[in-house]
Design a protein around this motif. Sequence first.
Motif, short mmCIF file in Angstrom:
data_model
loop_
_atom_site.label_atom_id
_atom_site.label_comp_id
_atom_site.label_asym_id
_atom_site.label_seq_id
_atom_site.Cartn_x
_atom_site.Cartn_y
_atom_site.Cartn_z
N ALA A 145 -18.59 28.05 -13.92
CA ALA A 145 -19.90 28.57 -14.49
C ALA A 145 -20.04 28.38 -15.87
O ALA A 145 -19.09 27.89 -16.62
N THR A 146 -21.13 28.48 -16.43
CA THR A 146 -21.19 28.50 -18.17
C THR A 146 -20.46 29.65 -18.54
O THR A 146 -20.03 30.69 -18.13
N ASP A 147 -20.01 29.37 -19.70
CA ASP A 147 -19.53 30.52 -20.67
C ASP A 147 -20.73 31.08 -21.16
O ASP A 147 -21.04 30.81 -22.23
N ASN A 148 -21.05 32.21 -20.40
CA ASN A 148 -22.14 33.08 -21.00
C ASN A 148 -22.01 33.72 -22.26
O ASN A 148 -22.92 33.95 -22.83
N LEU A 149 -20.88 34.23 -22.60
CA LEU A 149 -20.80 34.76 -23.98
C LEU A 149 -20.85 33.66 -25.02
O LEU A 149 -21.77 34.09 -26.03
N ALA A 150 -20.35 32.33 -24.75
CA ALA A 150 -20.63 31.45 -25.69
C ALA A 150 -22.29 31.06 -25.72
O ALA A 150 -22.58 30.91 -26.88
N ALA A 151 -22.88 31.16 -24.76
CA ALA A 151 -24.47 30.74 -24.54
C ALA A 151 -25.07 31.77 -25.45
O ALA A 151 -26.14 31.25 -26.20
N GLY A 152 -24.78 32.94 -25.42
CA GLY A 152 -25.25 33.99 -25.82
C GLY A 152 -25.02 34.02 -27.43
O GLY A 152 -25.96 34.02 -28.51
N LYS A 153 -23.91 33.62 -27.93
CA LYS A 153 -23.47 33.58 -29.36
C LYS A 153 -24.22 32.37 -29.90
O LYS A 153 -24.75 32.41 -31.08
N LEU A 154 -24.39 31.27 -29.30
CA LEU A 154 -25.14 30.09 -29.95
C LEU A 154 -26.48 30.56 -30.32
O LEU A 154 -27.02 30.38 -31.41
N ILE A 155 -27.41 31.23 -29.46
CA ILE A 155 -28.74 31.46 -29.73
C ILE A 155 -28.55 32.73 -30.89
O ILE A 155 -29.73 32.76 -31.78
N GLY A 156 -27.81 33.43 -30.76
CA GLY A 156 -27.45 34.61 -31.73
C GLY A 156 -27.38 34.00 -33.05
O GLY A 156 -27.82 34.33 -34.07
N GLN A 157 -26.60 33.04 -33.23
CA GLN A 157 -26.25 32.40 -34.40
C GLN A 157 -27.36 31.78 -34.95
O GLN A 157 -27.87 31.71 -36.47
N TYR A 158 -28.05 30.92 -34.04
CA TYR A 158 -29.38 30.40 -34.45
C TYR A 158 -30.40 31.13 -35.02
O TYR A 158 -31.09 31.02 -36.07
N ALA A 159 -30.66 32.20 -34.19
CA ALA A 159 -31.61 33.41 -34.63
C ALA A 159 -31.34 33.90 -36.21
O ALA A 159 -32.06 34.27 -37.03
N LYS A 160 -29.95 34.15 -36.29
CA LYS A 160 -29.56 34.72 -37.49
C LYS A 160 -30.06 34.02 -38.67
O LYS A 160 -30.44 34.29 -39.74
N VAL A 161 -29.71 32.51 -38.62
CA VAL A 161 -30.12 31.72 -39.70
C VAL A 161 -31.52 31.61 -39.86
O VAL A 161 -32.28 31.61 -41.00
N ARG A 162 -32.21 31.56 -38.56
CA ARG A 162 -33.83 31.62 -38.72
C ARG A 162 -34.34 32.54 -39.44
O ARG A 162 -35.51 32.61 -40.08
N MET A 163 -33.82 33.96 -39.04
CA MET A 163 -34.50 35.31 -39.50
C MET A 163 -33.90 35.64 -40.88
O MET A 163 -34.11 36.55 -41.59
N ALA A 164 -33.11 34.82 -41.75
CA ALA A 164 -32.63 35.09 -43.10
C ALA A 164 -33.76 35.26 -44.03
O ALA A 164 -34.79 34.84 -43.78
N GLY A 165 -33.58 36.52 -44.81
CA GLY A 165 -34.64 36.98 -45.54
C GLY A 165 -35.48 37.92 -45.21
O GLY A 165 -36.45 38.24 -45.80
N LYS A 166 -35.50 38.14 -43.67
CA LYS A 166 -36.63 38.94 -43.06
C LYS A 166 -36.03 40.14 -42.68
O LYS A 166 -34.76 40.16 -42.30
N THR A 167 -36.70 41.24 -42.54
CA THR A 167 -36.41 42.30 -42.01
C THR A 167 -36.55 42.26 -40.55
O THR A 167 -37.66 42.18 -40.03
N THR A 168 -35.64 42.00 -39.78
CA THR A 168 -35.57 41.85 -38.35
C THR A 168 -35.86 42.79 -37.45
O THR A 168 -35.18 43.99 -37.63
N LYS A 169 -36.67 42.75 -36.40
CA LYS A 169 -37.11 43.50 -35.61
C LYS A 169 -36.91 42.92 -34.16
O LYS A 169 -37.61 42.24 -33.69
N ILE A 170 -35.73 43.37 -33.39
CA ILE A 170 -35.28 42.54 -32.23
C ILE A 170 -35.85 43.35 -30.98
O ILE A 170 -35.50 44.65 -30.82
#
Length: 339
Positions: A145-170
Amino acid sequence: MSSRFTSGAIAVLALSATLTACGSGGSASSGSGSGSGGSGSITVGLITKTETNPYFVTMKKGAQAEAAKDGVKLLTAAGAYDGDNAGQVTAIENMIAAGVKGILITPSDPKAIAPTLDRARQQGIVVIALDTPPDPQNSADALFATDNLAAGKLIGQYAKVRMAGKTTKIATLDLTPGVDVGVQRHNGFLAGFGIAEGDPSIVCEADTGGDQAKGQTAMENCLQKAPDINLVYAINEPAAMGAYQALKAAGKDKTVTIVTIDGSCTGVSALSQGQFAADSQQYPLKMASLGVDAVMNFAKTGKKPSGYTDTGVSLIAATPAAGVDSKDAAYGQSNCWGS
């Protein structure tokens, strides 16, 4: 309900490859199956959650291709819908009766299917979970199987950078309560984004069952609750596409970032068109082919596979994010699955 059981009980069980294995060499020393102590065909069973989800369609194609290459018979079955445990139980019972050496399965209900998997193993059949572990995980001999925890972390890390400087509403569009795949992806996203469950930036949480229509309804409800949502985590591409459709109808598709997990050709195309920002790509073809090979090896040598095999994940991103390792859409297209 009886109608639910009937639809599950008639889940497709078809001989999808009728190829005779090489007749030399010994077969497995234990288990029900065709032939013993010499020649005979090796039969492998594959049971997916549904016959319609492109992910499982791809998995079936991978198993068929590997079975043809290895010269083994492949029986395939699926539930009538995601969550159809009765259909998967019936499929296992049919495969036991057919004399399979091994069963590959993506459990629809990880806990409910475990006793039936135990019965198959007690008859000497090797059981390999693909994509989703049973509960408990040791109800299967092995997990590919996919390492699903790692898959989630990757998109979380990406989103963190993309949303830098914004008040995030998730908004988090999840799977189904208690299903390990959904839990790991959700928790991985939170860890990658650097927040904990209950963080005030999470303004809406909804379950979608990984379904596009339910994903759209969930997103519509979330927008009613919190119109200022600007980041969506979706458990998979169907849920993400449902979210996109809801956002587009509300005129918010250009202002909300969607991140998801799957990496299908359809999903990567959506990413290229700006509908998704990032997609963790997984590899169902690899899961299936490794599973078929493992059963064949068990049938020939008696050695069972064991433990967890990580089949890999890559972050596909529309635009790079500083400090986050990713591949571009061209890589995603060359390694995607489905049509």
